[in-house]
Enzyme design. Structure first.
Site, PDB file in Angstrom:
ATOM      1  N   PHE A 122      40.671  33.719  38.005  1.00 33.77           N
ATOM      2  CA  PHE A 122      39.642  32.703  38.227  1.00 33.77           C
ATOM      3  C   PHE A 122      40.266  31.295  38.139  1.00 33.77           C
ATOM      4  O   PHE A 122      41.047  31.011  37.234  1.00 33.77           O
ATOM      5  CB  PHE A 122      38.508  32.853  37.203  1.00 33.77           C
ATOM      6  CG  PHE A 122      37.315  32.040  37.567  1.00 33.77           C
ATOM      7  CD1 PHE A 122      36.439  32.481  38.547  1.00 33.77           C
ATOM      8  CD2 PHE A 122      37.091  30.802  36.986  1.00 33.77           C
ATOM      9  CE1 PHE A 122      35.344  31.714  38.918  1.00 33.77           C
ATOM     10  CE2 PHE A 122      36.000  30.028  37.352  1.00 33.77           C
ATOM     11  CZ  PHE A 122      35.128  30.478  38.325  1.00 33.77           C
ATOM     12  N   ASP A 180      39.912  37.264  29.557  1.00 29.51           N
ATOM     13  CA  ASP A 180      38.692  36.589  30.018  1.00 29.51           C
ATOM     14  C   ASP A 180      37.655  37.689  30.284  1.00 29.51           C
ATOM     15  O   ASP A 180      37.852  38.549  31.150  1.00 29.51           O
ATOM     16  CB  ASP A 180      39.010  35.794  31.294  1.00 29.51           C
ATOM     17  CG  ASP A 180      37.791  35.058  31.837  1.00 29.51           C
ATOM     18  OD1 ASP A 180      36.654  35.543  31.646  1.00 29.51           O
ATOM     19  OD2 ASP A 180      37.981  34.018  32.493  1.00 29.51           O
ATOM     20  N   TYR A 208      26.294  33.360  30.513  1.00 24.70           N
ATOM     21  CA  TYR A 208      25.219  33.122  31.485  1.00 24.70           C
ATOM     22  C   TYR A 208      25.173  34.161  32.599  1.00 24.70           C
ATOM     23  O   TYR A 208      24.338  34.080  33.479  1.00 24.70           O
ATOM     24  CB  TYR A 208      25.303  31.702  32.076  1.00 24.70           C
ATOM     25  CG  TYR A 208      26.681  31.267  32.547  1.00 24.70           C
ATOM     26  CD1 TYR A 208      27.253  31.778  33.704  1.00 24.70           C
ATOM     27  CD2 TYR A 208      27.403  30.322  31.824  1.00 24.70           C
ATOM     28  CE1 TYR A 208      28.506  31.381  34.124  1.00 24.70           C
ATOM     29  CE2 TYR A 208      28.653  29.905  32.240  1.00 24.70           C
ATOM     30  CZ  TYR A 208      29.206  30.438  33.389  1.00 24.70           C
ATOM     31  OH  TYR A 208      30.451  30.035  33.792  1.00 24.70           O
ATOM     32  N   LYS A 209      26.094  35.142  32.569  1.00 17.25           N
ATOM     33  CA  LYS A 209      26.076  36.173  33.610  1.00 17.25           C
ATOM     34  C   LYS A 209      25.311  37.391  33.084  1.00 17.25           C
ATOM     35  O   LYS A 209      24.091  37.400  33.054  1.00 17.25           O
ATOM     36  CB  LYS A 209      27.497  36.543  34.011  1.00 17.25           C
ATOM     37  CG  LYS A 209      28.322  35.378  34.575  1.00 17.25           C
ATOM     38  CD  LYS A 209      29.714  35.851  34.923  1.00 17.25           C
ATOM     39  CE  LYS A 209      30.676  34.721  35.231  1.00 17.25           C
ATOM     40  NZ  LYS A 209      30.395  34.002  36.460  1.00 17.25           N
ATOM     41  N   ARG A 214      29.563  38.898  47.258  1.00 18.31           N
ATOM     42  CA  ARG A 214      29.521  39.722  46.045  1.00 18.31           C
ATOM     43  C   ARG A 214      28.083  40.152  45.770  1.00 18.31           C
ATOM     44  O   ARG A 214      27.157  39.340  45.813  1.00 18.31           O
ATOM     45  CB  ARG A 214      30.022  38.931  44.832  1.00 18.31           C
ATOM     46  CG  ARG A 214      31.456  38.490  44.917  1.00 18.31           C
ATOM     47  CD  ARG A 214      31.923  37.867  43.606  1.00 18.31           C
ATOM     48  NE  ARG A 214      31.028  36.825  43.125  1.00 18.31           N
ATOM     49  CZ  ARG A 214      31.211  36.138  42.013  1.00 18.31           C
ATOM     50  NH1 ARG A 214      32.256  36.406  41.241  1.00 18.31           N
ATOM     51  NH2 ARG A 214      30.373  35.189  41.644  1.00 18.31           N
TER      52      ARG A 214
HETATM   53  C1  LIG Z   1      36.183  34.898  35.259  1.00 15.91           C
HETATM   54  C2  LIG Z   1      35.639  33.530  34.962  1.00 15.91           C
HETATM   55  N1  LIG Z   1      36.263  32.742  34.080  1.00 15.91           N
HETATM   56  C3  LIG Z   1      35.807  31.500  33.801  1.00 15.91           C
HETATM   57  C4  LIG Z   1      34.671  31.006  34.415  1.00 15.91           C
HETATM   58  C5  LIG Z   1      34.227  29.594  34.164  1.00 15.91           C
HETATM   59  O1  LIG Z   1      33.651  29.397  32.974  1.00 15.91           O
HETATM   60  P1  LIG Z   1      32.899  28.062  32.516  1.00 15.91           P
HETATM   61  O2  LIG Z   1      32.382  27.354  33.711  1.00 15.91           O
HETATM   62  O3  LIG Z   1      31.820  28.586  31.644  1.00 15.91           O
HETATM   63  O4  LIG Z   1      33.882  27.245  31.776  1.00 15.91           O
HETATM   64  C6  LIG Z   1      33.974  31.810  35.314  1.00 15.91           C
HETATM   65  C7  LIG Z   1      32.750  31.298  35.964  1.00 15.91           C
HETATM   66  O5  LIG Z   1      32.132  31.889  36.784  1.00 15.91           O
HETATM   67  C8  LIG Z   1      34.477  33.096  35.598  1.00 15.91           C
HETATM   68  O6  LIG Z   1      33.858  33.894  36.493  1.00 15.91           O
END
Ligand SMILES: Cc1ncc(COP(=O)(O)O)c(C=O)c1O
Length: 402
Positions: free
Chosen positions: A134, A200, A225-226, A374
């Site tokens: 990510f 992560d 939030y997911k 997705r």
């Molecule tokens: C795998 C992954 N890591 C990190 C994040 C980003 O996290 P945040 O915006 O809460 O810092 C996301 C957001 O969708 C994600 O899917």
């Protein structure tokens, strides 16, 4: 290959309805506020609102902030909220109490933990992250100032981890393809080379069983939030294994992470345990919504969640194979449910336009450039008939007729 649903013919609507009728998790959907006429397959981006989150949010606004005012901090349970809610998330990701707190965003938590990890391995100059991981994770790691940033293919981690590596960071579930990494094996690989590992869990927490303690994981972060339905911008969580607590120092020495927060002393002294990774004032409205949202998990068996998630994925793939064959869409996620997280990615050259057209017809998915759609599978509220409807709309939009 494991198939969660074994049929000798293509899945049809009646099969989907029958699967819903015998779904042991079906009643959990009543806990969610879902708009009429929407087929929501985007809970892997933003989970749906629960009635319990809504109630808790109103409670903390009216009863806490509205009535107790500043007393919420001194008399109430607000100061303990990051650890209390952290432990509830810990129970969903295989962490014994006292190792998880909620605070800040995933990005910030990743920065704090990765920085702390590098300090524990001062002689080593390399950090490793898969090149397709990510973006925020890659950006944070690139900004840490390590001598060398190694970015192998996700499948090529073994070749990138050696005695120079201080830290390996990777997503348990790949955000594009949903490919599931082997947490125990990769953690072992990193440890064998003397490196630390930071997982992560954004696409795993609440989507499938995770065994942080059992896999001997060092560090982990994730959003809420997911699949945890904490709400837009809900506070993220972080995990640090107890055996590391005394040696880890946060690069952000905030007063909420101080051992004597209200002593207002001159020097920073980290709080004992994982609380040292807290920074500033807890966003209580966000934490309240999250705490309420977690109520839907009471008594829920994560093995049943995983079983349903795998079955949803298998059915979606069967429907696509059976009803959209020859229409230009292919499955980009692993077909083997055991190697897949809780979404299915479809590949199509005009994926962006297609996702917009689906949304206009009430089927909400998301587009990830250049060519992926997705479809999030959230076992607490996604029904098998939702998949039927989504694929029918997709088939029509691809020119497959009614
Ligand atoms: C795998 C992954 N890591 C990190 C994040 C980003 O996290 P945040 O915006 O809460 O810092 C996301 C957001 O969708 C994600 O899917």
């Amino acid at each position: 290959m494991v198939r969660a649903v074994a049929l000798r013919r293509p899945v049809d609507f009646d099969d989907c309805a029958a699967l819903d009728a015998r779904d042991p998790l079906a009643t959990l959907r009543d806990g969610f506020c879902l708009p009429e006429g929407v087929t929501y397959l985007d809970g892997n981006s933003l989970g749906a609102l629960t009635h319990s989150a809504r109630r808790r949010l109103l409670d903390v606004a009216d009863g806490g902030w509205g009535r107790r005012l500043i007393g919420g901090w001194s008399e109430g349970d607000w100061l303990e909220a990051p650890a209390r809610v952290g432990d509830r998330i810990g129970a969903l990701v295989g962490a014994a109490p006292g190792q998880v707190v909620v605070s800040d965003s995933t990005t910030l938590n990743l920065f704090k933990l990765a920085s702390a990890a590098l300090v524990l391995r001062p002689q080593r100059g390399a950090v490793v992250i898969p090149r397709d991981d990510f973006p925020t994770d890659r950006y944070v790691l690139a900004g840490l100032g390590a001598r060398e940033l190694r970015t192998p293919e996700r499948g090529g981690l073994a070749g990138a981890i050696d005695g120079e590596v201080a830290l390996v960071v990777l997503s348990h579930v790949d955000y594009r393809t949903a490919e599931l990494a082997d947490m125990a094996a990769v953690t072992q690989l990193a440890h064998d080379a003397g490196a630390l590992v930071l997982w992560d869990l954004c696409h795993s927490a609440g989507a499938l069983p995770v065994a942080l303690d059992a896999c001997d994981v060092d560090l982990a972060v994730g959003c809420t939030y997911k699949f945890l339905n904490g709400g837009p911008g809900a506070p993220a969580f972080l995990y640090a294994a107890r055996r590391l607590h005394d040696r880890l120092r946060s690069p952000i020495q905030g007063w909420f992470g101080h051992g004597d927060q209200f002593g207002f002393g001159d020097r920073y002294e980290p709080a004992p345990g994982v609380a040292r990774f807290l920074t500033g004032t807890t966003g209580m409205l966000g934490v309240a919504a999250l705490e309420g949202a977690l109520d839907v998990w009471d008594g829920v068996d994560l093995a049943a969640v995983r079983a349903k998630s795998m079955a949803l994925g298998d059915v979606l793939i069967d429907l696509l194979d059976g009803r959209c064959a020859g229409l230009g869409v292919t499955v980009a996620s692993p077909r083997d449910a055991a190697r897949r997280g809780s979404h299915v990615a479809l590949r199509h050259p005009r994926a962006g336009v297609l996702a917009d057209r689906l949304a206009a017809r009430g089927v909400v998915t998301d587009f990830r450039p250049p060519d992926l759609i997705r479809c999030g599978l959230t076992p607490l509220y996604t029904r098998f008939v939702d998949l039927w409807r989504a694929v029918e709309v997709l088939r029509e939009e691809l020119g497959g007729g009614r």
